[in-house]
Write a protein that holds these residues in place. Structure first.
Motif, PDB file in Angstrom:
ATOM      1  N   ARG A  77       0.825  -1.202   0.000  1.00  0.00           N
ATOM      2  CA  ARG A  77       0.000   0.000   0.000  1.00  0.00           C
ATOM      3  C   ARG A  77       0.867   1.263   0.000  1.00  0.00           C
ATOM      4  O   ARG A  77       0.489   2.287  -0.577  1.00  0.00           O
ATOM      5  N   GLY A  78       2.023   1.197   0.644  1.00  0.00           N
ATOM      6  CA  GLY A  78       2.929   2.334   0.687  1.00  0.00           C
ATOM      7  C   GLY A  78       3.886   2.411  -0.485  1.00  0.00           C
ATOM      8  O   GLY A  78       4.835   3.201  -0.457  1.00  0.00           O
ATOM      9  N   ARG A  79       3.679   1.589  -1.511  1.00  0.00           N
ATOM     10  CA  ARG A  79       4.518   1.562  -2.710  1.00  0.00           C
ATOM     11  C   ARG A  79       5.969   1.246  -2.372  1.00  0.00           C
ATOM     12  O   ARG A  79       6.894   1.695  -3.064  1.00  0.00           O
ATOM     13  N   ALA A 242      -6.628  -3.194   9.216  1.00  0.00           N
ATOM     14  CA  ALA A 242      -7.258  -3.788  10.393  1.00  0.00           C
ATOM     15  C   ALA A 242      -7.991  -5.069  10.026  1.00  0.00           C
ATOM     16  O   ALA A 242      -7.944  -6.060  10.768  1.00  0.00           O
ATOM     17  N   LEU A 243      -8.664  -5.069   8.882  1.00  0.00           N
ATOM     18  CA  LEU A 243      -9.364  -6.274   8.440  1.00  0.00           C
ATOM     19  C   LEU A 243      -8.383  -7.387   8.099  1.00  0.00           C
ATOM     20  O   LEU A 243      -8.636  -8.563   8.383  1.00  0.00           O
ATOM     21  N   VAL A 244      -7.268  -7.036   7.476  1.00  0.00           N
ATOM     22  CA  VAL A 244      -6.247  -8.043   7.168  1.00  0.00           C
ATOM     23  C   VAL A 244      -5.689  -8.631   8.451  1.00  0.00           C
ATOM     24  O   VAL A 244      -5.455  -9.843   8.548  1.00  0.00           O
ATOM     25  N   LEU A 252      -8.861  -8.585   1.592  1.00  0.00           N
ATOM     26  CA  LEU A 252      -8.380  -7.593   0.634  1.00  0.00           C
ATOM     27  C   LEU A 252      -9.419  -7.330  -0.442  1.00  0.00           C
ATOM     28  O   LEU A 252     -10.085  -8.251  -0.922  1.00  0.00           O
ATOM     29  N   ASP A 253      -9.527  -6.070  -0.844  1.00  0.00           N
ATOM     30  CA  ASP A 253     -10.496  -5.687  -1.865  1.00  0.00           C
ATOM     31  C   ASP A 253      -9.989  -5.977  -3.270  1.00  0.00           C
ATOM     32  O   ASP A 253     -10.789  -6.190  -4.183  1.00  0.00           O
ATOM     33  N   GLU A 254      -8.672  -5.931  -3.459  1.00  0.00           N
ATOM     34  CA  GLU A 254      -8.119  -6.076  -4.805  1.00  0.00           C
ATOM     35  C   GLU A 254      -7.895  -7.549  -5.138  1.00  0.00           C
ATOM     36  O   GLU A 254      -7.125  -8.242  -4.468  1.00  0.00           O
ATOM     37  N   PRO A 255      -8.538  -8.051  -6.202  1.00  0.00           N
ATOM     38  CA  PRO A 255      -8.357  -9.455  -6.587  1.00  0.00           C
ATOM     39  C   PRO A 255      -6.910  -9.806  -6.915  1.00  0.00           C
ATOM     40  O   PRO A 255      -6.437 -10.903  -6.603  1.00  0.00           O
ATOM     41  N   ALA A 256      -6.183  -8.870  -7.551  1.00  0.00           N
ATOM     42  CA  ALA A 256      -4.798  -9.153  -7.927  1.00  0.00           C
ATOM     43  C   ALA A 256      -3.921  -9.363  -6.703  1.00  0.00           C
ATOM     44  O   ALA A 256      -3.065 -10.255  -6.679  1.00  0.00           O
ATOM     45  N   ARG A 258      -5.001 -10.332  -3.696  1.00  0.00           N
ATOM     46  CA  ARG A 258      -5.415 -11.603  -3.101  1.00  0.00           C
ATOM     47  C   ARG A 258      -4.783 -12.781  -3.832  1.00  0.00           C
ATOM     48  O   ARG A 258      -4.358 -13.761  -3.231  1.00  0.00           O
ATOM     49  N   ALA A 259      -4.718 -12.654  -5.157  1.00  0.00           N
ATOM     50  CA  ALA A 259      -4.135 -13.740  -5.962  1.00  0.00           C
ATOM     51  C   ALA A 259      -2.667 -13.938  -5.645  1.00  0.00           C
ATOM     52  O   ALA A 259      -2.151 -15.052  -5.730  1.00  0.00           O
ATOM     53  N   ALA A 260      -1.964 -12.871  -5.271  1.00  0.00           N
ATOM     54  CA  ALA A 260      -0.550 -13.001  -4.932  1.00  0.00           C
ATOM     55  C   ALA A 260      -0.344 -13.927  -3.752  1.00  0.00           C
ATOM     56  O   ALA A 260       0.631 -14.682  -3.698  1.00  0.00           O
ATOM     57  N   PHE A 261      -1.273 -13.903  -2.806  1.00  0.00           N
ATOM     58  CA  PHE A 261      -1.134 -14.734  -1.597  1.00  0.00           C
ATOM     59  C   PHE A 261      -1.656 -16.140  -1.812  1.00  0.00           C
ATOM     60  O   PHE A 261      -1.281 -17.050  -1.064  1.00  0.00           O
ATOM     61  N   THR A 262      -2.519 -16.347  -2.792  1.00  0.00           N
ATOM     62  CA  THR A 262      -3.098 -17.674  -2.998  1.00  0.00           C
ATOM     63  C   THR A 262      -2.456 -18.414  -4.152  1.00  0.00           C
ATOM     64  O   THR A 262      -2.752 -19.589  -4.366  1.00  0.00           O
ATOM     65  N   HIS A 263      -1.557 -17.762  -4.905  1.00  0.00           N
ATOM     66  CA  HIS A 263      -0.940 -18.396  -6.075  1.00  0.00           C
ATOM     67  C   HIS A 263      -0.058 -19.567  -5.630  1.00  0.00           C
ATOM     68  O   HIS A 263       0.680 -19.464  -4.652  1.00  0.00           O
TER      69      HIS A 263
END
Length: 264
Positions: A77-79, A242-244, A252-256, A258-263
């Protein structure tokens, strides 16, 4: 005779699972009490309510890996790094801002790029997370690691549920088989109802006495967890972080991302 053998199997499954659940609950409770007595912090959880950070909440909710996931998401998130949907992580800013980022950057390595899975494993075993775990155990908020303290009640509850399902299946098989000695179907059903009743009773007791079935947080930690995360959000902390911390990367709201963690 065949029905009797099935009944013995049902009793073995139900008895073993319920015994494991009782032992797991006793060991977890004993470990928590022993830790609180050793540190003298059993009554100090109220003083910790305002000090529970997002990283502490992440550990109490999901353990070491959840702490690393929270750090990775915050850095993305902080780039400060990039999380690709292909399961790779790339460093953008190699200068860490705190011990958590230092641990993650060290796990990525000097090349600045790595598959995400080994980074999560290495950072979760790092000194920063171990130190956090020790502090939470000392405060009486986390379950001690060692001596069976993390023999999970959740795992034992799952085994009892499987045993209950097995008892039902064995009972159905027994009812479908020809009965020896002309035993009535209602009598056979009653035989199998007893181990089923044992399993269901253990699940009900565990639900009342030991829920939520925690691997990492002690009862005191659970009492503080929801309030601490709500307070952090109210003070301006990022709601998604906080939700994470509480729910994991599935929040996470962003599918991409989320995919990074489930790949795999």
């Amino acid at each position: 005779m065949f029905s009797v053998l099935l009944l013995l199997l049902a009793w073995c499954a139900a008895g073993t699972a319920c015994a494991r659940l009782c032992l797991a609950a006793v060991r977890a409770a004993t470990a928590i009490v022993a830790s609180a007595e050793a540190t003298g912090s059993g009554d100090g959880d109220g003083e910790r309510a305002g000090e529970l950070t997002l990283h502490e909440a992440a550990f109490l909710s999901g353990g070491p890996t959840r702490v690393v996931d929270l750090t990775l998401v915050a850095m993305a998130r902080g780039r400060r790094l990039l999380l690709a949907h292909t399961g790779w992580v790339t460093v953008v800013d190699p200068e860490p801002e705190d011990e958590w980022e230092r641990s993650v950057l060290g796990a990525i390595g000097p090349r600045g790029q790595s598959p995400l899975a080994p980074v999560r494993r290495a950072a979760a075993a790092g000194d920063a997370v171990r130190g956090l775990a020790d502090r939470l155990v000392a405060a009486g908020l986390a379950v001690p690691d060692g001596g069976g303290g993390r023999t999970t009640v959740a795992g034992a509850v799952r085994q009892v549920r499987v045993a209950a399902a097995a008892v039902v299946a064995l009972g159905v098989v027994a009812l479908l088989m020809p009965q020896d000695g002309g035993a009535e179907d209602w009598l056979v059903a009653l035989w199998f109802a007893l181990p089923l009743l044992l399993s269901v009773s253990c699940l009900a007791i565990a639900r009342v006495e030991a829920h939520p079935y925690a691997r990492w947080a002690s009862p005191a930690g659970h009492r503080l967890l929801a309030a601490a995360v709500a307070a952090a959000a109210a003070e301006g902390a990022d709601r998604e972080l906080a939700l994470v911390a509480v729910r994991g990367t599935r929040a996470l709201d962003e599918p991409a991302m989320r995919a990074a963690f489930t790949h795999r």
